[in-house]
Design a protein around this motif. Structure first.
Motif, mmCIF file in Angstrom:
data_model
loop_
_atom_site.group_PDB
_atom_site.id
_atom_site.type_symbol
_atom_site.label_atom_id
_atom_site.label_comp_id
_atom_site.label_asym_id
_atom_site.label_seq_id
_atom_site.Cartn_x
_atom_site.Cartn_y
_atom_site.Cartn_z
ATOM 1 N N TYR A 12 0.928 -1.043 -0.302
ATOM 2 C CA TYR A 12 -0.037 0.412 0.445
ATOM 3 C C TYR A 12 0.507 1.540 0.187
ATOM 4 C CZ TYR A 12 -4.050 2.882 0.833
ATOM 5 O OH TYR A 12 -4.855 3.696 1.692
ATOM 6 N N SER A 38 -6.789 2.538 -2.859
ATOM 7 C CA SER A 38 -6.806 2.308 -1.270
ATOM 8 C C SER A 38 -6.712 0.511 -2.270
ATOM 9 C CB SER A 38 -8.065 1.563 -0.889
ATOM 10 O OG SER A 38 -9.263 1.241 -2.288
ATOM 11 N N VAL A 39 -6.189 -0.539 -1.142
ATOM 12 C CA VAL A 39 -5.887 -1.687 -1.239
ATOM 13 C C VAL A 39 -6.792 -3.137 -1.331
ATOM 14 C CG1 VAL A 39 -4.446 -2.351 0.776
ATOM 15 C CG2 VAL A 39 -3.483 -3.276 -1.250
ATOM 16 N N THR A 44 -4.858 -2.724 -6.883
ATOM 17 C CA THR A 44 -4.423 -1.289 -6.352
ATOM 18 C C THR A 44 -6.256 -1.307 -6.815
ATOM 19 O OG1 THR A 44 -1.728 -1.675 -6.275
ATOM 20 C CG2 THR A 44 -3.741 0.609 -6.989
#
Length: 122
Positions: free
Chosen positions: A51, A59-60, A118
């Motif tokens: 991240y 965000s991950v 991702t």
């Protein structure tokens, strides 16, 4: 991670270390850290490492991981060290090495490889 008492002790681009003190509630029937707890700590350490290399607005999401349990996780605390293998635009490959500490001794108890996605903003 707060629920189990884990603490992030190191964070840098492509790196993350998380530590967790032993508690009986986190153990399996032999008194070792439970495999699910080992996987959770490895997932988070490697996930945060990945991240750190993603765009700020992203965000991950963990897509996959494979973990090998190498030795009983019998110790006073567990340490998961996550690092990035390769960071692409959409997929980030990471790894985590997990250790248990008993006094001054560190025992390598697990190794994990992970794929992160991702999540770019729409």
């Amino acid at each position: 991670m707060g629920f189990v008492g884990a603490v992030m002790t190191h964070l840098a681009p492509g790196e993350c270390t998380i530590e967790l003190p032993y508690r009986e509630e986190l153990s399996q029937h032999h008194g070792y850290f439970h495999g699910g707890v080992i996987g959770m700590l490895a997932d988070n350490a490697a996930g945060f490492a990945g991240y750190t290399l993603m765009p700020d607005a992203a965000s991950v999401l963990t897509v996959e991981y494979k973990i090998n349990l190498l030795a009983p996780a019998a110790g006073e605390r567990m340490i998961a060290e996550g690092s990035v293998v390769r960071a692409g635009r959409n997929l980030v490959i990471t790894r985590a090495e997990v250790f248990v500490a008993r006094g001054d001794e560190r025992i390598h108890c697990a190794t994990m490889q992970q794929t992160l996605m991702t999540m770019h903003p729409a």
